[in-house]
Every structure is written in C-alpha cells, then in structure tokens.
Design an enzyme around this catalytic site. Structure first.
Site, PDB file in Angstrom:
ATOM      1  N   ARG A 110      -5.059  -0.338   5.466  1.00  0.00           N
ATOM      2  CA  ARG A 110      -6.206  -1.172   3.789  1.00  0.00           C
ATOM      3  C   ARG A 110      -7.028  -1.706   4.525  1.00  0.00           C
ATOM      4  NH1 ARG A 110      -1.191  -5.035   2.867  1.00  0.00           N
ATOM      5  NH2 ARG A 110      -2.859  -6.183   0.626  1.00  0.00           N
ATOM      6  N   LYS A 121      -6.336 -13.411  -3.087  1.00  0.00           N
ATOM      7  CA  LYS A 121      -6.893 -13.195  -4.568  1.00  0.00           C
ATOM      8  C   LYS A 121      -5.496 -13.533  -5.451  1.00  0.00           C
ATOM      9  CE  LYS A 121      -7.899  -9.294  -3.846  1.00  0.00           C
ATOM     10  NZ  LYS A 121      -7.572  -8.429  -2.707  1.00  0.00           N
ATOM     11  N   ARG A 125       6.155  -6.903   2.462  1.00  0.00           N
ATOM     12  CA  ARG A 125       6.114  -5.828   1.701  1.00  0.00           C
ATOM     13  C   ARG A 125       5.905  -4.147   2.639  1.00  0.00           C
ATOM     14  NH1 ARG A 125       0.880  -7.278  -2.260  1.00  0.00           N
ATOM     15  NH2 ARG A 125      -0.401  -5.861  -1.224  1.00  0.00           N
ATOM     16  N   ARG A 146       3.236 -12.584   5.758  1.00  0.00           N
ATOM     17  CA  ARG A 146       3.330 -12.547   4.767  1.00  0.00           C
ATOM     18  C   ARG A 146       4.992 -12.043   3.897  1.00  0.00           C
ATOM     19  NH1 ARG A 146      -0.556 -10.744  -0.824  1.00  0.00           N
ATOM     20  NH2 ARG A 146      -0.226  -8.233   0.967  1.00  0.00           N
ATOM     21  N   ARG A 160     -11.224  -1.069  -7.160  1.00  0.00           N
ATOM     22  CA  ARG A 160     -11.675  -1.281  -6.058  1.00  0.00           C
ATOM     23  C   ARG A 160     -12.795  -0.239  -5.267  1.00  0.00           C
ATOM     24  NH1 ARG A 160      -6.127  -3.186  -5.101  1.00  0.00           N
ATOM     25  NH2 ARG A 160      -6.205  -3.509  -3.228  1.00  0.00           N
TER      26      ARG A 160
HETATM   27  P1  AMP Z   1      -3.316  -4.949  -3.625  1.00  0.00           P
HETATM   28  O1  AMP Z   1      -1.286  -5.336  -3.870  1.00  0.00           O
HETATM   29  O2  AMP Z   1      -3.952  -5.600  -4.764  1.00  0.00           O
HETATM   30  O3  AMP Z   1      -2.955  -5.280  -2.585  1.00  0.00           O
HETATM   31  O4  AMP Z   1      -2.489  -3.869  -3.706  1.00  0.00           O
HETATM   32  C1  AMP Z   1      -1.272  -3.431  -3.589  1.00  0.00           C
HETATM   33  C2  AMP Z   1      -2.427  -1.539  -3.254  1.00  0.00           C
HETATM   34  O5  AMP Z   1      -1.733  -0.486  -4.599  1.00  0.00           O
HETATM   35  C3  AMP Z   1      -3.156  -0.947  -2.401  1.00  0.00           C
HETATM   36  O6  AMP Z   1      -3.534  -1.664  -1.404  1.00  0.00           O
HETATM   37  C4  AMP Z   1      -3.805   0.460  -3.502  1.00  0.00           C
HETATM   38  O7  AMP Z   1      -2.428   1.758  -2.462  1.00  0.00           O
HETATM   39  C5  AMP Z   1      -3.224   0.224  -4.666  1.00  0.00           C
HETATM   40  N1  AMP Z   1      -4.045  -0.106  -5.591  1.00  0.00           N
HETATM   41  C6  AMP Z   1      -3.633  -1.114  -6.135  1.00  0.00           C
HETATM   42  N2  AMP Z   1      -4.934  -1.566  -6.838  1.00  0.00           N
HETATM   43  C7  AMP Z   1      -5.880  -0.187  -6.768  1.00  0.00           C
HETATM   44  C8  AMP Z   1      -7.336  -0.024  -6.698  1.00  0.00           C
HETATM   45  N3  AMP Z   1      -7.646  -0.496  -7.809  1.00  0.00           N
HETATM   46  N4  AMP Z   1      -7.421   1.488  -6.500  1.00  0.00           N
HETATM   47  C9  AMP Z   1      -6.617   2.059  -5.899  1.00  0.00           C
HETATM   48  N5  AMP Z   1      -5.071   1.839  -5.627  1.00  0.00           N
HETATM   49  C10 AMP Z   1      -5.355  -0.005  -5.879  1.00  0.00           C
END
Ligand code: AMP
Length: 268
Positions: A204, A43, A193, A160, A121
């Site tokens: 996740r 994404k 990360r 990654r 989410r």
């Molecule tokens: P991402 O980079 O989008 O994979 O987000 C990394 C982490 O940030 C996720 O695994 C969650 O811990 C947190 N996170 C990001 N966006 C959200 C959201 N909309 N709601 C809850 N946690 C979020």
C-alpha cells in the site's frame, strides 16, 4: 467530539438506487473536499469528524470496496478481481474505481456536499473527477493533504483494529478498547483489516508513492491544496484542518465579494 457518523450513507455504500434513510440536514453553502495522504495517516477519522461538523457526506471508496467484499451478492467478475487487488494492498484498477464513483454521481451532486476519502488515488481518477465536477458545476473547496512521518504511518496501520459489526476504529496503543478485542459501542469482535497486515502495508505504501503522491502537485497547480500536519491527536489534527478551511473560505468569500463589487461598479 464523537466520530460516529450520523448519516447511514446507504446511497453511497449500496449504490444502484438506494437512498440514505438518515440524510444529513444542511444549512448554508455545502463543502466539497478531497482528502489525500498515505494509508494510515488518519483520513478516515478526520473525514468522519469533518462530516459531523460540516454536515457533508463522508464518501470513502475503501468503505465501498469493503462493503462489496462483505456482500457476496452482485459480485461481478471484475469486482472479484478488484477485491483481490485490495486484499494484497494494491490499488483497484482505475476503470473499476471510477465506475463505482460515477455510478454514485447523485452522492457527488447531493446538496449537503461531500468529503471524498480515498478518491482520487491516481492522476487518471483525479482528471476524471475534475472534468465531472466542472460539468456538474460543483466547485472544489480544497484538497486536504495529510502528512506524517513514515514510521508513524506504519505504527498506526499495524495497530489498527476495526469492529466487525459497527466498524468503529480502535488502536492497540493510541485508542485501545476498554476490553481487549471487544468493541466499546456494540461489544462485537475487533478484527485486523486484511490489508493492515505487514505484507499488505508495504504494498500500500508503495502504491501511494507511485500513484497517489503525484496528486499533491495536481491540486497545488489547481490552487486547491492545503497541507495539514497529521501528527498528534485526532482533535489536534481536526483543529488544524478547520483553521486551514476557514482560511480558504474567507479567501474565497473575499474573492467573491471583490468580484461582486467589481461587477457592480463596472461601467458606472
Ligand atoms: P482505504 O480504506 O482508503 O485505505 O482503501 C482500501 C483499499 O481499497 C485500497 O488499498 C485499494 O485497494 C482500494 N481502493 C480504495 N479507493 C481506491 C481508489 N480510489 N482507487 C483504487 N483503489 C482504491
């Protein structure tokens, strides 16, 4: 096509009155998109490519939390607790995630439009966002649902690597850097990360199945869902995305035209 963002997104990443010092220039109607899909589906890469092509801001909530993590000032107790959820790979509680987005309402209102990556989410977040967009008269163009087989998702996440300085994303096999462990652009160190480690990946994926997958039906019910096959190269996925978007806008525009003709001919 380069996937490097031209907009510094200061208003999004820093919040609290910050202004983007390199705002995007936009002509024509703005795009407002939501990107959904399991972690590792790509994404972020697609959002950056779409941002460059459609001239709409890439708004990632994951970037917001990572930026809060690397910035030790202004960390409230609630934020510190939220960052613990993130390190484990679990979702940050809805009130904190929604609070961060609501504080940045000007980014949603921005005339260039937006590409939301990682938000919403959960159904509660989706509902709050829907109500806010209705109140602000911001039409949603599409919710793009990216889909790949589970084994590929795990391989993408575990390989990654991210530049610790400019945040460019590499992959050990699919997009290796020219020199191992070093960013091609700024020569800084590449890191994994914390939430791309195996124990966090499992959490996740489970959080995605439990909380985010129901959004597919939510946006289907709103008539906004476009499902995209996310296998293959970023360029192939991007081209499928553009075809899906063109189809939607043509439909929208012809619906708009039909409505205008109906309006113009009513009572004549
Ligand atoms: P991402 O980079 O989008 O994979 O987000 C990394 C982490 O940030 C996720 O695994 C969650 O811990 C947190 N996170 C990001 N966006 C959200 C959201 N909309 N709601 C809850 N946690 C979020």
């Amino acid at each position: 096509m380069s996937t490097r963002n031209q907009n510094d997104r200061a208003a999004w990443l820093q919040g609290a009155g910050a202004e983007c010092s390199t705002p995007l220039q936009k002509q024509g109607r703005a795009w407002r998109l939501i990107l959904i899909g399991a972690p590792g589906v790509g994404k972020g890469t697609q959002a950056a490519m779409l941002s460059e092509h459609l001239r709409a801001c890439h708004l990632s909530t994951g970037d917001l939390f990572r930026s809060a993590m690397s910035n030790n000032t202004n960390q409230t107790l609630a934020m510190l607790a939220a960052l613990d959820f993130m390190r484990r790979g679990d979702l940050v509680p809805d009130d904190i995630a929604w609070g961060m987005v609501r504080e940045r309402i000007d980014c949603l209102r921005c005339r260039v439009g937006f590409i939301l990556d990682g938000f919403p989410r959960t159904l509660a977040q989706a509902d709050s966002l829907k109500r806010l967009m209705e109140r602000e008269l911001l039409p949603l163009d599409a919710a793009l649902n990216y889909v790949v087989p589970l084994e590929e998702t795990v391989a993408r996440l575990s390989g990654r690597r991210v530049c610790e300085s400019c945040k460019t994303v590499f992959h050990l096999t699919a997009r290796p850097p020219m020199h191992a462990g070093m960013c091609d652009h700024c020569r800084s160190r590449l890191c994994q990360r914390e939430d791309d480690r195996p124990e966090s990946i499992a959490v996740r994926l489970e959080a995605y199945d439990r909380s985010t997958a129901p959004l597919i039906q939510f946006y289907e019910n709103l008539g906004a869902l476009a499902t995209i096959d996310a296998t293959g190269s970023p360029a192939e996925i991007f081209s499928r995305t553009m075809i899906a978007l063109q189809g939607r806008r043509i439909n929208d525009e012809s619906r708009g035209t039909t409505a205008r003709i109906a309006e113009a001919t009513a009572g004549s």
